[in-house]
Design a protein around this motif. Structure first.
Motif, PDB file in Angstrom:
ATOM      1  N   LEU A 155       0.836  -1.201   0.000  1.00  0.00           N
ATOM      2  CA  LEU A 155       0.000   0.000   0.000  1.00  0.00           C
ATOM      3  C   LEU A 155       0.871   1.252   0.000  1.00  0.00           C
ATOM      4  CD1 LEU A 155      -2.600  -1.061   2.731  1.00  0.00           C
ATOM      5  CD2 LEU A 155      -2.960  -1.084   0.260  1.00  0.00           C
ATOM      6  N   GLY A 156       1.917   1.218   0.825  1.00  0.00           N
ATOM      7  CA  GLY A 156       2.817   2.359   0.881  1.00  0.00           C
ATOM      8  C   GLY A 156       3.736   2.447  -0.311  1.00  0.00           C
ATOM      9  N   LEU A 157       4.205   1.311  -0.806  1.00  0.00           N
ATOM     10  CA  LEU A 157       5.050   1.312  -1.996  1.00  0.00           C
ATOM     11  C   LEU A 157       4.331   1.957  -3.174  1.00  0.00           C
ATOM     12  CD1 LEU A 157       6.599  -2.262  -1.751  1.00  0.00           C
ATOM     13  CD2 LEU A 157       7.855  -0.099  -1.553  1.00  0.00           C
ATOM     14  N   ALA A 158       3.046   1.659  -3.306  1.00  0.00           N
ATOM     15  CA  ALA A 158       2.276   2.247  -4.403  1.00  0.00           C
ATOM     16  C   ALA A 158       2.240   3.772  -4.273  1.00  0.00           C
ATOM     17  CB  ALA A 158       0.868   1.671  -4.416  1.00  0.00           C
ATOM     18  N   GLU A 159       2.056   4.274  -3.049  1.00  0.00           N
ATOM     19  CA  GLU A 159       2.017   5.726  -2.850  1.00  0.00           C
ATOM     20  C   GLU A 159       3.396   6.355  -3.019  1.00  0.00           C
ATOM     21  OE1 GLU A 159      -0.600   7.313  -2.816  1.00  0.00           O
ATOM     22  OE2 GLU A 159      -2.105   5.805  -2.312  1.00  0.00           O
ATOM     23  N   SER A 160       4.448   5.569  -2.794  1.00  0.00           N
ATOM     24  CA  SER A 160       5.813   6.068  -2.966  1.00  0.00           C
ATOM     25  C   SER A 160       6.279   5.996  -4.419  1.00  0.00           C
ATOM     26  CB  SER A 160       6.788   5.264  -2.092  1.00  0.00           C
ATOM     27  OG  SER A 160       6.521   5.436  -0.719  1.00  0.00           O
ATOM     28  N   GLY A 161       5.396   5.549  -5.309  1.00  0.00           N
ATOM     29  CA  GLY A 161       5.764   5.443  -6.718  1.00  0.00           C
ATOM     30  C   GLY A 161       6.591   4.224  -7.047  1.00  0.00           C
ATOM     31  N   ARG A 162       6.604   3.222  -6.162  1.00  0.00           N
ATOM     32  CA  ARG A 162       7.391   2.011  -6.397  1.00  0.00           C
ATOM     33  C   ARG A 162       6.494   0.889  -6.906  1.00  0.00           C
ATOM     34  NH1 ARG A 162      12.471   1.494  -4.651  1.00  0.00           N
ATOM     35  NH2 ARG A 162      12.379  -0.089  -6.291  1.00  0.00           N
ATOM     36  N   GLN A 163       5.768   1.156  -7.968  1.00  0.00           N
ATOM     37  CA  GLN A 163       4.906   0.145  -8.547  1.00  0.00           C
ATOM     38  C   GLN A 163       5.721  -1.036  -9.060  1.00  0.00           C
ATOM     39  OE1 GLN A 163       1.655   0.793  -8.188  1.00  0.00           O
ATOM     40  NE2 GLN A 163       1.108  -1.263  -8.898  1.00  0.00           N
ATOM     41  N   ASP A 164       6.978  -0.786  -9.399  1.00  0.00           N
ATOM     42  CA  ASP A 164       7.847  -1.875  -9.837  1.00  0.00           C
ATOM     43  C   ASP A 164       8.004  -2.915  -8.734  1.00  0.00           C
ATOM     44  OD1 ASP A 164       9.262   0.209  -8.390  1.00  0.00           O
ATOM     45  OD2 ASP A 164      11.122  -0.828  -8.897  1.00  0.00           O
ATOM     46  N   LEU A 165       8.142  -2.459  -7.499  1.00  0.00           N
ATOM     47  CA  LEU A 165       8.272  -3.388  -6.376  1.00  0.00           C
ATOM     48  C   LEU A 165       6.959  -4.082  -6.078  1.00  0.00           C
ATOM     49  CD1 LEU A 165      10.650  -1.675  -3.789  1.00  0.00           C
ATOM     50  CD2 LEU A 165      10.876  -3.965  -4.769  1.00  0.00           C
ATOM     51  N   VAL A 166       5.837  -3.363  -6.202  1.00  0.00           N
ATOM     52  CA  VAL A 166       4.533  -4.008  -6.006  1.00  0.00           C
ATOM     53  C   VAL A 166       4.384  -5.159  -6.995  1.00  0.00           C
ATOM     54  CG1 VAL A 166       2.030  -3.700  -6.141  1.00  0.00           C
ATOM     55  CG2 VAL A 166       3.454  -1.911  -5.107  1.00  0.00           C
ATOM     56  N   ARG A 167       4.698  -4.901  -8.253  1.00  0.00           N
ATOM     57  CA  ARG A 167       4.570  -5.912  -9.292  1.00  0.00           C
ATOM     58  C   ARG A 167       5.526  -7.083  -9.034  1.00  0.00           C
ATOM     59  NH1 ARG A 167       5.313  -2.574 -12.962  1.00  0.00           N
ATOM     60  NH2 ARG A 167       3.129  -1.925 -13.138  1.00  0.00           N
ATOM     61  N   GLY A 168       6.763  -6.764  -8.671  1.00  0.00           N
ATOM     62  CA  GLY A 168       7.740  -7.815  -8.411  1.00  0.00           C
ATOM     63  C   GLY A 168       7.373  -8.680  -7.223  1.00  0.00           C
ATOM     64  N   MET A 169       6.798  -8.068  -6.189  1.00  0.00           N
ATOM     65  CA  MET A 169       6.430  -8.843  -5.002  1.00  0.00           C
ATOM     66  C   MET A 169       5.246  -9.755  -5.278  1.00  0.00           C
ATOM     67  SD  MET A 169       7.216  -5.944  -2.104  1.00  0.00           S
ATOM     68  CE  MET A 169       6.693  -6.894  -0.672  1.00  0.00           C
ATOM     69  N   VAL A 170       4.280  -9.288  -6.068  1.00  0.00           N
ATOM     70  CA  VAL A 170       3.184 -10.178  -6.468  1.00  0.00           C
ATOM     71  C   VAL A 170       3.743 -11.356  -7.264  1.00  0.00           C
ATOM     72  CG1 VAL A 170       1.077 -10.381  -7.838  1.00  0.00           C
ATOM     73  CG2 VAL A 170       1.443  -8.354  -6.418  1.00  0.00           C
ATOM     74  N   ASP A 171       4.676 -11.087  -8.154  1.00  0.00           N
ATOM     75  CA  ASP A 171       5.301 -12.169  -8.917  1.00  0.00           C
ATOM     76  C   ASP A 171       6.091 -13.124  -8.015  1.00  0.00           C
ATOM     77  OD1 ASP A 171       4.299 -11.414 -11.375  1.00  0.00           O
ATOM     78  OD2 ASP A 171       6.039 -10.194 -11.899  1.00  0.00           O
ATOM     79  N   ASN A 172       6.708 -12.607  -6.966  1.00  0.00           N
ATOM     80  CA  ASN A 172       7.398 -13.482  -6.015  1.00  0.00           C
ATOM     81  C   ASN A 172       6.435 -14.434  -5.333  1.00  0.00           C
ATOM     82  OD1 ASN A 172      10.072 -12.654  -6.336  1.00  0.00           O
ATOM     83  ND2 ASN A 172       9.888 -11.003  -4.844  1.00  0.00           N
TER      84      ASN A 172
END
Length: 526
Positions: A155-172
């Motif tokens: 939730l916080g990563l998305a607000e911090s503009g780190r959508q790349d990490l959100v996507r990578g963590m879902v893939d993990n």
């Protein structure tokens, strides 16, 4: 293969050849690998978890043999022996220092970099399970991912503009499901026998909110396997019986419980679990199973699991059908239905929608406690509610399961029983366990705030949000850090449980970052 596998061999096998069948076995092997050294070292180290996260510098058998030979020598220093023969873990983010000119938003956005871990090849000496994409760890003693933590971090990563990490963590998490048939508690070998609250479906939805609805169809195979894991054995259950994570009530209703495939002490808490079992008159294996199931719940530990409400050795997690878990499985069924629909499989979509609706009806019928004015844990063998108010009652609000009258009653119960000067307490009982009064936790504040908003209870939602934000910022101003949990009564720093208060901290950062976007005037971030 034996159901007890040494960690070094297991780690190598898991890296070279994925073994989903291991998910149904008790795979921890540290006590067998290190003999007396294991428990002795857990007592000698500041944190028992360090021993299962340590990397041996020599073959484990050689270390164990040397310890057996030298332990009786005059002046033998066990701590020095361990530190010389193991690479002990360092606190995640422990070296980070906040710039005094940075506000809390800057602090969070920069701290993600300290808590980010890059993919790396598996190490046969290590208990760490490799992941294919970068990810965020919580911090402090937690240098690996945790399943339900990660949703709130995202939730916080998305607000911090780190959508790349959100996507990578879902893939993990999708990769873990592909490899093991479920998401383990965390990416460690000693966590493979259990999961945690199943937030994979909400994670996929969070990603779909940004990338579009077809994301649901993309992760359909993993959603299916996640559901199969939680529902294994449901079709053949007789009324009044349970199998692993599924319970069929006397009237035929199927709901879920927490479970663990092992009935031995948790390796990361081995010495504490043995002490807990020794205090009980029950068979030790029964106590161990319930401790492990409590760890799967994420609420490790809370009076909600304790028969007497106070003593950990009375833990009875597997006897309880909880509203939080069943709300999450309902969300998984609903998400699966949409994913099937997007994939053109309308018959399967209808079937899963019917299951979701049946589960929602069962949650409202079985888990609602009219006298309490809240959803409560249900003792399935005794066919009765525990009658204890806990913040688990907000899950049916967050996932839209409660009816309007129930939502209004829950708001009243929260205000009268759990609202404190700095947010919502987890329960109304002071047991000394960390998931009880006086502690408040970021993920439950988020679920409560958003759940109350969903049902129009905006006044209470705003009050909870503002109290929580103010407490987070007060501690940040005083200590220049965010922590794992907070004393919402304002009496002291949060405490209780098996380990000291941890700095970091992934889900606190994530929830605060997201709440300050929703409530920008709640407090001056600077």
């Amino acid at each position: 293969m034996s159901s007890r596998v040494t960690t070094s061999i297991l780690a190598m096998l898991l890296w070279v050849a994925p073994l989903p069948a291991l998910a149904q076995q008790c795979v921890a092997g540290f006590p067998e690998t290190y003999g007396d050294l294991f428990a002795d070292a857990q007592r000698a180290l500041p944190d028992p978890k360090a021993m299962v996260d340590a990397i041996p510098r020599q073959p484990p058998a050689a270390i164990a043999a040397e310890y057996a030979q030298r332990r009786g020598e005059p002046g033998f220093d066990l701590r020095a022996f361990v530190e010389a023969r193991f690479e002990l873990p360092k606190p995640a983010g422990g070296g980070y220092r906040t710039d005094p000119d940075h506000d809390v938003v800057d602090h969070i956005d920069r701290l993600w970099q300290e808590l980010e871990r890059q993919p790396r090849p598996g190490d046969a000496r290590s208990s760490l399970l490799p992941l294919p994409h970068p990810y965020i760890v919580p911090g402090g003693r937690y240098g690996e991912i945790y399943y339900w933590d990660s949703y709130f971090t995202m939730l916080g990563l998305a607000e911090s503009g780190r959508q790349d990490l959100v996507r990578g963590m879902v893939d993990n998490f999708a990769a873990l499901i592909d490899r093991y048939g479920h998401v383990p508690n965390g990416n460690r070998t000693y966590y493979l026998s259990r999961s945690q609250p199943p937030f994979f479906a909400p994670m996929v939805r969070l990603l779909a909110d940004h990338d579009g609805p077809q994301v649901l169809a993309r992760y359909l195979p993993q959603l299916e396997r996640e559901y199969a894991f939680w529902m294994a054995g449901a079709d053949s259950l007789a009324p009044g019986t349970a199998h692993r994570r599924v319970v069929r009530l006397d009237d035929g209703t199927v709901l879920n419980r927490y479970w663990d495939d092992c009935d031995t002490p948790r390796d990361e808490s081995h010495i504490m679990d043995e002490a807990t079992a020794a205090a009980s008159s029950r068979p030790a294996a029964e106590v161990y199973r319930n401790l492990r199931a409590g760890a799967e719940s994420g609420w490790d530990f809370s009076s909600r699991w304790l028969a007497d409400g106070r003593s950990l050795h009375t833990i009875r997690t597997v006897e309880i059908v909880p509203p939080d878990l069943n709300s999450l499985v309902h969300a998984l069924e609903s998400t699966l239905s949409e994913a099937y629909r997007l994939s053109g499989r309308d018959e399967r979509a209808d079937a899963l929608l019917a299951r979701a609706q049946a589960r929602a009806d069962a949650i409202r019928r079985v888990l609602w406690n009219e006298e309490l004015g809240a959803y409560a844990d249900f003792l399935w063998r005794e066919s009765r509610s525990t009658g204890q108010p806990t913040l688990a009652t907000v899950y049916p609000l967050y996932f839209g399961i409660a009816d309007e009258a129930q939502a209004a009653r829950i708001a009243t119960t929260l205000r009268e029983r759990l609202l404190q000067p700095h947010g919502l307490a987890t329960t109304a009982i002071r047991s000394g366990e960390q998931w009880d009064l006086p502690n408040g936790w970021a993920p439950l504040q988020w679920l409560a705030i958003r759940g109350l908003e969903r049902y129009g209870e905006r006044g209470l939602a705003s009050e909870v949000a503002r109290r929580w934000i103010r407490r987070n910022l007060q501690v940040f101003r005083e200590q220049r850090k965010l922590v794992e949990k907070y004393d919402v009564t304002g009496a002291a720093a949060a405490g209780g449980g098996e380990y000291p208060l941890q700095d970091g901290f992934g889900w606190t950062n994530g929830v605060l970052r997201a709440l300050m976007v929703l409530y920008p005037d709640a407090a001056d971030a600077r």
